[in-house]
Scaffold this active site. Structure first.
Site, short mmCIF file in Angstrom:
data_model
loop_
_atom_site.label_atom_id
_atom_site.label_comp_id
_atom_site.label_asym_id
_atom_site.label_seq_id
_atom_site.Cartn_x
_atom_site.Cartn_y
_atom_site.Cartn_z
CE LYS A 87 -3.56 2.38 2.61
NZ LYS A 87 -4.59 2.25 3.65
CE LYS A 125 -6.07 1.92 -0.48
NZ LYS A 125 -6.43 1.98 0.90
CE1 TYR A 180 -15.03 3.45 -2.44
CE2 TYR A 180 -13.14 3.80 -3.88
CZ TYR A 180 -13.67 3.65 -2.62
OH TYR A 180 -12.83 3.69 -1.53
C1 PBG Z 1 -7.34 3.39 5.61
C2 PBG Z 1 -7.66 3.22 4.17
C3 PBG Z 1 -7.49 4.17 3.16
C4 PBG Z 1 -8.04 3.63 2.01
C5 PBG Z 1 -8.51 2.35 2.32
N1 PBG Z 1 -8.25 2.11 3.67
C6 PBG Z 1 -6.95 5.56 3.20
C7 PBG Z 1 -5.62 5.83 3.72
O1 PBG Z 1 -4.77 4.94 3.85
O2 PBG Z 1 -5.40 6.99 4.04
C8 PBG Z 1 -8.11 4.34 0.69
C9 PBG Z 1 -9.15 3.87 -0.24
C10 PBG Z 1 -9.47 4.81 -1.35
O3 PBG Z 1 -8.85 5.88 -1.54
O4 PBG Z 1 -10.40 4.48 -2.09
N2 PBG Z 1 -6.37 2.64 6.18
#
Ligand code: PBG
Length: 331
Positions: free
Chosen positions: A201, A255, A320
């Site tokens: 991530k 991600k 989404y």
């Molecule tokens: C939180 C989380 C995030 C997303 C999913 N889980 C945001 C972040 O890490 O700040 C982002 C998902 C998206 O932008 O659609 N841990």
């Protein structure tokens, strides 16, 4: 005059519709989609998320309606994210451990309505519950402490599993959390709850609209660069994924999605667990902005991106756009 012919005519296969269909290498189906949904308090509430045109937060009853729609469309799994009321957010994110919190109520309602027809994936991280918007516990110097945070995440994951979550998905990027969560699930009677690790991530600029949706954006101080990955790194992603698999992850996630197709491809070549991608909020918003600006049709822009994930090796995608894509696919 002597005539020249190409040795190979690649266009021969493209000349007719039936042939193009027959030769298509990658197929997208509604079963490839995981649909993220935002939950809010109250009943019969639908609040549009300004930065995500077409996406709303729903109260639990509305979430159940969406969940039934997912089943009808052939979408196998939804992901739930809570917008926690302000007065329930705290420095330590304790509301994440409340067995009756918004998230647990939504999980129970969806499982009661849809049972085995629909998987429920839950995010393990504290940001929807903390007053500072960070995913974990912040120490005196503003650093998100690893081991203290993991201890809380274990309890959060167990709380979600007790409520009926089918897949817990740690999105926090702490070290060692997958093993700790796996052990706790085993020891507490949840051997079949899956772990989908947000293994790679990135500290991305594309999460903005999500933070609006769960209400953590305005609260966030600083960034998440001490735990989320540098977008410049690929080898490090392989190391993260290898660790999460060794610790007991059933599947891994990359991600964001589109800017990281190389990471998806490398992971797919290297590891034998299912690889998922999260087409994140900023990617959704860019597609919608493109449609609004006349760049192209929603169907065209969206489907080309989704097929790219499949082609790169994804077992599935969180998006989404899931219900729209499923309808376009005849679901
Ligand atoms: C939180 C989380 C995030 C997303 C999913 N889980 C945001 C972040 O890490 O700040 C982002 C998902 C998206 O932008 O659609 N841990």
């Amino acid at each position: 005059m002597e005539r020249h012919f190409p040795n190979t005519r690649m266009r021969r296969g493209r000349a007719t519709r039936w042939s193009r269909t027959m030769l298509r290498e990658t197929v997208l189906t509604p079963a490839d989609l995981i649909w993220p949904l935002f939950v809010t308090d109250g009943s019969a509430v639908q609040e549009p998320v300004g930065s995500l045109p077409g996406v709303s937060r729903w109260s639990v009853d509305g979430i159940v309606t969406q969940a039934r729609e997912a089943v009808k469309l052939g979408i196998p799994c939804i992901a739930l994210f809570p917008n926690t009321q302000g007065h329930l957010r705290s420095d330590d994110g304790a509301e994440a451990l409340n067995p009756d919190n918004l998230m647990c109520r939504a999980i129970r309602a969806v499982k009661q309505a849809c049972g085995d027809d629909l998987g429920v994936l839950t995010d393990v991280a504290l940001d929807p519950y903390t007053s500072h918007g960070q995913d974990g516990l912040v120490d005196g110097r503003g650093y998100v402490g690893n081991d203290d945070t993991v201890a809380v995440l274990v309890d959060q994951a167990l709380n979600q599993a007790e409520a009926g979550a089918d897949i817990v998905a740690p999105s926090d990027m702490m070290d060692g959390r997958v093993r700790a969560i796996r052990m706790a699930l085993e020891m507490n009677g949840h051997p079949n709850v899956q772990i989908m690790a947000y293994a790679a991530k990135y500290a991305s600029a594309f999460y903005g609209p999500f933070r609006d949706a769960v209400g953590s954006g305005g609260l966030l101080k600083g960034d998440k660069a001490t735990y989320q990955m540098d977008p410049a790194n690929g080898d490090e992603a392989m190391a993260e994924i290898a660790l999460d698999i060794a610790e007991g992850a059933d599947s891994v996630m990359i991600k964001p999605g589109l800017a990281y197709l190389d990471i998806i491809w490398r992971a797919r070549q290297r590891f034998d667990v299912p690889v998922f991608a999260y087409q994140v909020s900023g990617e959704y918003a860019l597609i919608e902005a493109g449609v609004a600006a006349g760049v192209g049709s929603r169907e065209g822009l969206l489907m080309e991106k989704l097929i790219a994930f499949k082609r790169a090796g994804c077992a599935g995608m969180l998006t989404y756009h899931a219900p729209i894509a499923a309808r376009l696919l005849g679901g």
